[in-house]
Design a protein around this motif. Structure first.
Motif, PDB file in Angstrom:
ATOM      1  N   TRP A 103       2.365  28.265  32.120  1.00  0.00           N
ATOM      2  CA  TRP A 103       3.200  29.417  32.461  1.00  0.00           C
ATOM      3  C   TRP A 103       3.912  29.153  33.781  1.00  0.00           C
ATOM      4  O   TRP A 103       3.336  28.544  34.687  1.00  0.00           O
ATOM      5  CB  TRP A 103       2.349  30.680  32.587  1.00  0.00           C
ATOM      6  N   SER A 226      -2.894  35.668  28.761  1.00  0.00           N
ATOM      7  CA  SER A 226      -1.513  35.594  28.285  1.00  0.00           C
ATOM      8  C   SER A 226      -0.781  36.907  28.534  1.00  0.00           C
ATOM      9  O   SER A 226       0.382  36.917  28.968  1.00  0.00           O
ATOM     10  CB  SER A 226      -1.480  35.250  26.796  1.00  0.00           C
ATOM     11  N   GLN A 230       2.525  37.372  30.924  1.00  0.00           N
ATOM     12  CA  GLN A 230       3.731  37.970  30.352  1.00  0.00           C
ATOM     13  C   GLN A 230       4.149  39.195  31.142  1.00  0.00           C
ATOM     14  O   GLN A 230       5.347  39.429  31.374  1.00  0.00           O
ATOM     15  CB  GLN A 230       3.483  38.327  28.888  1.00  0.00           C
ATOM     16  N   GLU A 235       7.117  32.597  32.208  1.00  0.00           N
ATOM     17  CA  GLU A 235       7.645  31.997  30.983  1.00  0.00           C
ATOM     18  C   GLU A 235       6.673  30.938  30.464  1.00  0.00           C
ATOM     19  O   GLU A 235       6.175  30.116  31.224  1.00  0.00           O
ATOM     20  CB  GLU A 235       9.002  31.357  31.285  1.00  0.00           C
TER      21      GLU A 235
END
Length: 251
Positions: A103, A226, A230, A235
């Motif tokens: 990420w 996750s 987010q 990203e």
């Protein structure tokens, strides 16, 4: 100066520098790592050049001589060599495990909101209570030794909820990108927004050190992580998984 967005090879370089193996050996087409109990990431072999099937056997032998079970990291979408290695290891009885997502976000995106008072701090050396929190998440001495090996800028992240110790994390910097590792929040304090504040604390620290980007890695099965990343507008930019041999039971 704002550094350009890191591509996947640069991100893997950041991953390597901010969570380093005890020893690393480039031999033949492989990079071999000695983990000393620090986890798969610091123990896995990676391909650095074209290889042949007998090179795989040689890597297996070398890892066993290091006292480690054969383990390879497959960096998804990075090189054709990795993709071919994945298929070959599958045919050799290796299981795919721990699919992991990388990420990434601009540091500035996580610095738009000020930190609440007495919520999240950056500190090095880690406090004793931070070690206790990590231990609750099975982040024990071998992984703490990984943190100690980092030679670049680094910090611990300490999180509190209602004046109670609640979370611990680690962040280190390499080539303009900060990488967060070992983020653990005690079960009783999850779902209260602390993870987001700890990531923001890391971003403020990274900005103070001149970093432009902040990154982290989490297994794809960790849906809570996750969702956190987010929510921070990070990203998903690539990932990796491991191939390991599973011991066969005698019939």
């Amino acid at each position: 100066m704002i550094q350009s967005k890191p591509d996947l090879p640069r991100l893997f370089s950041v991953l390597e520098a901010t969570w380093p193996a005890a020893a690393q050996i480039d031999t033949g087409p492989w990079t071999l790592r000695e983990g000393r109990g620090g986890g798969k990431r610091v123990s896995a072999a990676t391909a650095r050049a074209p290889w042949r099937l007998d090179d795989v056997s040689a890597a297996e032998t070398a890892m066993r001589l290091m006292g480690q079970d054969p383990l390879f990291m497959i960096r998804e979408s990075l090189t054709r060599s990795d993709q071919t290695l994945d298929v070959t290891l599958d045919s050799q009885g290796y299981d795919a495990v721990d699919a992991t997502q990388l990420w990434l976000a601009p540091v500035s995106a996580l610095c738009e909101r000020p930190l609440p008072r007495v919520c999240a701090f950056t500190i090095w050396e880690p406090l004793a209570i931070m070690h206790d929190i990590w231990a609750e998440g099975d982040i024990t001495e071998p992984r703490l030794a990984v943190m100690d090996r980092v030679t670049g800028p680094k910090t611990g992240i300490f999180g509190r909820v209602s004046d109670s110790p609640a979370g611990s994390g680690f962040c280190a910097l390499h080539e303009g990108t900060a990488m967060v590792h070992a983020l653990h929040i005690l079960p009783d304090h999850r779902g209260k927004g602390l993870g987001g504040w700890m990531m923001r604390a890391a971003a403020f620290w990274a900005r103070s050190k001149g970093a432009s980007w902040i990154a982290c890695a989490s297994t794809k099965q960790n849906t809570a992580a996750s969702a956190l990343y987010q929510s921070l507008r990070m990203e998903a930019v690539g990932g990796y998984h491991y191939r390991m041999l599973t011991a066969k039971e005698d019939p």
